[in-house]
Structures are given as structure tokens and as C-alpha cells.
Design an enzyme around this catalytic site. Structure first.
Site, PDB file in Angstrom:
ATOM      1  N   CYS A  80       0.814  -1.229   0.000  1.00 48.79           N
ATOM      2  CA  CYS A  80       0.000   0.000   0.000  1.00 48.79           C
ATOM      3  C   CYS A  80       0.843   1.272   0.000  1.00 48.79           C
ATOM      4  O   CYS A  80       0.339   2.340  -0.350  1.00 48.79           O
ATOM      5  CB  CYS A  80      -0.935   0.021   1.202  1.00 48.79           C
ATOM      6  SG  CYS A  80      -2.128  -1.331   1.213  1.00 48.79           S
ATOM      7  N   CYS A 106       0.554   2.110   6.345  1.00 49.23           N
ATOM      8  CA  CYS A 106       0.808   0.713   6.708  1.00 49.23           C
ATOM      9  C   CYS A 106       0.792  -0.137   5.440  1.00 49.23           C
ATOM     10  O   CYS A 106       0.185   0.238   4.430  1.00 49.23           O
ATOM     11  CB  CYS A 106      -0.246   0.222   7.700  1.00 49.23           C
ATOM     12  SG  CYS A 106      -1.945   0.253   7.062  1.00 49.23           S
ATOM     13  N   GLY A 158       1.014  -4.304   3.603  1.00 48.32           N
ATOM     14  CA  GLY A 158       0.890  -5.741   3.700  1.00 48.32           C
ATOM     15  C   GLY A 158       2.220  -6.409   3.990  1.00 48.32           C
ATOM     16  O   GLY A 158       3.264  -5.953   3.535  1.00 48.32           O
TER      17      GLY A 158
END
Length: 388
Positions: free
Chosen positions: A91, A374, A376
Site C-alpha cells: 500500500c 501501513c 501488507g
């Protein structure tokens, strides 16, 4: 020391990341190319002066494979001499692209770089690149024998460990829509949005979203197997307090202050510090906390000295936990709404948030801003910028 500056940053409006969405008829290469072309046109940059284009994309399959960034460079009409490379830090891919661009400029390896990213979740659906395969492999699985989980479960674990209730998550989500709808109504996104096929308004913002309406949604990730494995989970993550599937692209022009002066360009911001961290791959989404601590230390600033923060709203508990642990002022967080309302086009989100943060600082008179995302697999990256 050479400083990397951001001359400008733009983005497309967001579209629903499913068939029928406003941008679903646009090839991802063309979507990204539109932001590249617009960035050059708006700044008056001769594309031939570009040393590189670094682009982020997460689901690199189908129409987003074969180096989508290089194809976007060609689609934008840039000279064939301009290279392009595509990276994946989940992301945070386009924020990482911007960090790489800054590093190239600061080191003197390159002078003029565009960083950005794209994701067409309608045409390259999330997880479609896995085609039934295990992306981790036996050695990772041996290290985590109980098994890692999808991000939705990680969000549930964060909500449970930080003690957030369903009502608190829905209140945060409703506020995101309220702020985004107000900004949209006031035309505050107009300067950063590049129209694509006549689409110039974020499609996913829902004015009038209330806690009461969100309360009617079911938990999105619960299963009997997971409920038995994680009895502490309260099952409060829904489609309403999560970011929706989204199509979109964004891009930022980066160079040194000296090069900007030579080209007659006026930078909008200076990049003060960047950071990337790894974190617990089970919780996965908490890396924004240590990434923020690291980037603030590198910038020599405290959270109280940051005027505005853009922390990606992948799921409501992520920015909520972040704000609590870093002691951030909630009034400075995602001032014009976040991904829950506006959308999260995975590979294009990082520079999209930077584009918004630039305008927030200019509109409020703020000096310094922070972006944190944040990612993965248990990672995060962060950046501090200073308005010029």
C-alpha cells in the site's frame, strides 16, 4: 546538503474499483499516463529533462504487468529516452517511489525524477496475481507455523488489542466521510485532481454517512475457523469502516532546489526526512507507529511540531491506534477525510496523500506535514515534508 523538493503533485479523482466504476473503462497505463502528462504540462517541464520515472503498483498482473510505469511513460508521449521502473511496497508503493526519487536526487545520481503510482482495482482485482498460489513459500510458513492472516483480520486484532469498540470505529468512518464531503463541496480537491475522461470528482465519498447507517453493516471477515483461533476478536471491521476498492493514479515531480532554480520552477515543499520499517506480519498494520517515531527522529521534530498528518485509513483502527500511541492531535489528522471516504488505490495512494497534504498545508498556513502508510506483510513508510 542537497535537499529534494516537490515541485508539484497531482492525482486523478478516485473511482469505484469494480466494473461500472467511473474509471473502470480506463486502462491503468492510460490512467497513470494522464497524471504524468498533466504534471509536465502544469509545471512546464520538458519531459526530455527527466532522468527517471519511478512508479508503484501492487497487483502487477494482467494490464498492470510488463512494467506499467514504462508503458505509462510511453503513453504520456514522453521521449523514448525516459526510462520507467515499477516497484511494490504494497500500500505504500508510491510513497516508497517518492522516497527513492528523493534519495536519487539527494545523492546526485539523478537530477529530475517523477514518482507516482497507479492501481486499477476494477481491472486488476486484489489478489488476482496469486492465481491460487502461495506467495510466501515453505520457509516463511515454517517460521510462522500458525499461519499469517489477511489484512482484515489484522485490523480486527488491532481493534481488539487497543480496545476500540464498533461504535468508535464507525464514528471515525462517519467523520472521514463528513470531512471529505465538506472539502469536496468547498472545491478543496480541485487543484490536485487531473480529470480523466470527464471524471473529476471522487466517486466514493458518501455525504450524510452516519454511525447509525454504518451500524447496520455486517462484519466483513468473520469465519467460524477464525473466530475459534482468535477468541479475543470482537468482529467489528465492516465495509463501512474500511477503505473501499478503488481505481486511481497520482504523481509528484522531484528535483533539487538548485535544479528547480535552473529550470525556473518554484517548489511547493521540501522533503525533510523519510523512513521505512518492518513490523509484526501478523498484526501487519501497526508499522505506522515505529515508522512515525523513526521519521520524526530523523527530522529532529516532535509530533507536536507537525501541523498536519495524512495517515492512510486502510481500516479505521490503524490511524486510531497510531494517533493514540504517538500522542497526535486528532484535529490535525486527515483534515479533509481519508481513504475510508475517498478511496485507497493501493499503488497510487502514497503520492495521492502527499498531493492532498501539500494543499492542506497551503490552505491552513501549516509548515510541516507527515504522511504514514501501513503495508501488507508487516511494513510501513513515512515522510515529513515542509511547505515552501
Amino acid at each position: 546538503m542537497t535537499h529534494a523538493v516537490i515541485v508539484d503533485a497531482v492525482r486523478t479523482a478516485t473511482g469505484k474499483g469494480k466494473p461500472g466504476g467511473a474509471l473502470s473503462g480506463v486502462h491503468p497505463v492510460d490512467l497513470f499516463a494522464t497524471t504524468l502528462r498533466a504534471l509536465a504540462d502544469r509545471t512546464g517541464l520538458d519531459p526530455a529533462t527527466l532522468d527517471d520515472v519511478v512508479g508503484g503498483c501492487v497487483t502487477q498482473t494482467g494490464e498492470q504487468t510488463f512494467n506499467v510505469t514504462r508503458n505509462a511513460v510511453l503513453a504520456a508521449g514522453f521521449p523514448e529516452s525516459v526510462p520507467g521502473v515499477t516497484i511494490d511496497r504494497q500500500c505504500g508503493s508510491s510513497l516508497q517511489a517518492l522516497q527513492f526519487a528523493a534519495a536519487l536526487v539527494i545523492s546526485g545520481v539523478q537530477d529530475v525524477v517523477i514518482a507516482g503510482g497507479v492501481e486499477s482495482m476494477s481491472r486488476a482485482p486484489m489478489f488476482s496475481s496469486l492465481v491460487g498460489k502461495d506467495p510466501r513459500g515453505p520457509m516463511v510458513n515454517a517460521r510462522y507455523p500458525e499461519g499469517l492472516v489477511d489484512q482484515g483480520i489484522s485490523a480486527e486484532l488491532i481493534a481488539a488489542r487497543w480496545g476500540f469498540t464498533r461504535e468508535q470505529l464507525d464514528e471515525f468512518a462517519a467523520a472521514s466521510h463528513e470531512k471529505a464531503a465538506a472539502a469536496q463541496k468547498e472545491g478543496l480537491f480541485a487543484d490536485e485532481i487531473v480529470p480523466v475522461g470527464g471524471h473529476a470528482t471522487d466517486e466514493l465519498v458518501r455525504p450524510g454517512t452516519t454511525v447509525e447507517k454504518l451500524a447496520g453493516l455486517n462484519a466483513a471477515f468473520r469465519s467460524d475457523e477464525l473466530a475459534a483461533r482468535f477468541p479475543e476478536i470482537g468482529w467489528c471491521i465492516t465495509a463501512g469502516n474500511s477503505s473501499p476498492l478503488t481505481d486511481g493514479a497520482s504523481a509528484a515531480l522531484v528535483m533539487s532546489q538548485e535544479r528547480a532554480a535552473q529550470l525556473g520552477l518554484t517548489p511547493r515543499a521540501r522533503i525533510l526526512a523519510t523512513a521505512a520499517v518492518g513490523s509484526d506480519p501478523l498484526l501487519m498494520l501497526t508499522g505506522v507507529i515505529p515508522a512515525t517515531e523513526k521519521v520524526l527522529a530523523k527530522a529532529g521534530l516532535t509530533i507536536d511540531q507537525i501541523d498536519a498528518y495524512e495517515v492512510n485509513e486502510a481500516f479505521a483502527p490503524v490511524p486510531m491506534a497510531w494517533a493514540r500511541d504517538v500522542h497526535a492531535d486528532p484535529e490535525r489528522l486527515n483534515i479533509r477525510g481519508g481513504a475510508i471516504a475517498i478511496g485507497h488505490p493501493l499503488g497510487g495512494t502514497g503520492t495521492k496523500l502527499v498531493s492532498t497534504l501539500l494543499r492542506v498545508l497551503e490552505g491552513t498556513g501549516g509548515r510541516t506535514g507527515l504522511v504514514a502508510i501501513c503495508e501488507g506483510g508487516g511494513m510501513a513508510n513515512a515522510m515529513v515534508i515542509e511547505r515552501l
